[in-house]
Design an enzyme around this catalytic site. Structure first.
Site: not given
Lengths: 72, 386
Positions: B330, B334, B85
């Protein structure tokens, strides 16, 4: 694979949203076990739910995954 | 080393776009960044692309020249960076390093991920590839499960509560609702956040970031040339990348991310700043507990105080240290490979004063923190008005 023996639950969770390989296992309890030799191992908890600090004992390997059970 | 500036930013909306392929998203973001900088494709000297799992999500490999050519850019070095990520955070770190060293002047850095064409169990499995496949993942760990185990330990050691984690979700949803490019523009209440469907105890669906499609891009150049592109350059004051063990069970203390602390220390030192100097931040809230830990590891609060700090509203838009004014992973979404560069865009937007109803008033010094896996890669960037 060698028997990891017994240990203490360092942390744990119960998984409800599985990866594809484990869709039939949910919910299942996953935990990091602190073994008596000080090493940590990620495995599954079988049977009664265990919490941080609980003592657990190795039951068996299933498909190379270590399963533990909470001590009575 | 010479100073480097962000001279153009561009983002697609983040969301679930059934009619969009990976390349079209990356091309859109790249073109927006070039337009924002009034730059021509012929000026780009190198292309750095962050992407975690394009080959697994959509089957496409050799992504950097593929995306560059989609923008009409050929002939220059074009390379993909993979760091889970933190893929585009890593791409940005290496691009800035190359410009700072004088290797290039004008570099385009992008991040992209196309995730929603797969089922949730398949996405969960692909994401788990950022963990240790021979250990934790074989045992049944997913990323929500790894962060759930981190949360449990943090609750055990520091008394962190479900309410404190839910406060992060409520705040980020509130910010995301004000962001026109956010995936989920929906305000939620504390009651909803606490009653969410369980994903991996103690985390509910409201503690987890979204599965999204999207892309982000920035054009960077030496600060001395920034005025050729923009009248609002954003200077990279400090940047560092660090690494750690991949497997969670190999980390000594799972309530802190060593790589975050290391990269933050170096970035603060490079910038000549202290944590208390930072006015706002975009942090890697892949899970609510990750935002709480980030505020601790970045030195904004003492260890163990991240939860109370969030619940007290200190990180809200009008709090003393606004965190994730974009809505964070959130609510903004993402798309994992796009997240690092997306954060740079979000911080730069605030510094330029272009954040609309989310605009913070103390906007001169912002920090971005991009995390890979359960902490095996971290990139921390400090940006400031030039």
């Amino acid at each position: 694979m060698t028997n990891p023996g017994s240990g203490t639950v360092y942390t744990e969770t119960v998984v409800y949203s599985p990866p594809e390989a484990y869709v039939n296992d949910v919910p299942y309890q996953l935990a990091i076990i602190e073994l008596e030799n000080g090493r940590r191992l990620t495995g599954r908890i079988d049977g009664e739910r265990a919490q941080i600090g609980d003592h657990v004992s190795f039951v068996e390997f299933r498909k190379d995954v270590a399963f533990f059970r909470k001590n009575a | 080393m010479r100073p480097v500036a962000v001279v153009g930013i561009g983002k697609t909306a983040f969301g679930a776009f059934a009619d969009r392929d990976l390349r079209s998203l990356a091309v859109e973001a790249g073109q927006k960044a070039l337009e924002d900088a009034h730059a021509k494709t012929s000026q780009v000297e190198a292309f750095y692309l962050g992407n975690f799992a394009g080959p697994s999500f959509v089957g496409q490999n050799h992504l950097a020249p593929y995306v560059a050519a989609g923008m009409g850019i050929v002939g220059i070095p074009a390379t993909r960076f993979e760091a889970a990520c933190a893929s585009s955070g890593a791409a940005f770190f290496h691009a800035v390093s190359a410009v700072a060293a004088g290797l290039y002047d004008v570099v385009l850095v992008s991040g992209v991920e196309k995730m929603t064409s797969q089922s949730t169990p398949k996405v969960t499995e692909i994401l788990a590839g950022a963990g240790d496949l021979c250990g934790e993942v074989r045992a049944g760990a997913t990323f929500p499960a790894l962060f759930a185990m981190i949360a449990r330990r943090h609750m055990y050691q520091y008394g962190t509560t479900r309410e404190q984690m839910a406060a992060v979700a409520v705040k980020n949803h509130s910010n995301g609702a004000k962001n026109p490019l956010a995936h989920m523009r929906k305000v939620i209440t504390m009651e909803q956040a606490l009653a969410g469907k369980p994903i991996a105890e103690p985390l509910t669906v409201y503690d987890c970031s979204l599965i999204s499609d999207g892309a982000a891009a920035v054009l960077i150049a030496p600060l001395e040339r920034a005025s050729e592109f923009t009248d609002k350059p954003v200077r990279v004051l400090g940047i560092a990348q660090a690494s750690d063990n991949v497997a969670l069970d190999e980390k000594e203390d799972i309530t802190t991310f060593r790589a975050v602390k290391l990269s933050a220390e170096k970035a603060y030192k490079m910038a000549g700043l202290q944590p208390s100097d930072i006015q706002f931040a975009e942090v890697h809230d892949c899970f609510t507990i990750a935002e709480i830990i980030a505020t601790e590891d970045l030195g904004f609060v003492e260890k163990g105080q991240g939860g109370p700090y969030a619940l007290a509203g200190k990180t809200c838009l009008k709090g003393e240290l606004p965190v994730n004014t974009s809505g964070g992973l959130k609510a903004k979404g993402h798309p994992v490979g796009a997240t690092g560069v997306g954060q740079i865009c979000d911080v730069a937007q605030q510094i330029r004063g272009d954040a609309g109803e989310r605009q913070v008033t103390r906007n001169k010094l912002g920090l971005a923190q991009n995390l890979g896996g359960s902490g095996a890669t971290s990139v921390v960037t400090i940006l400031g008005a030039a």
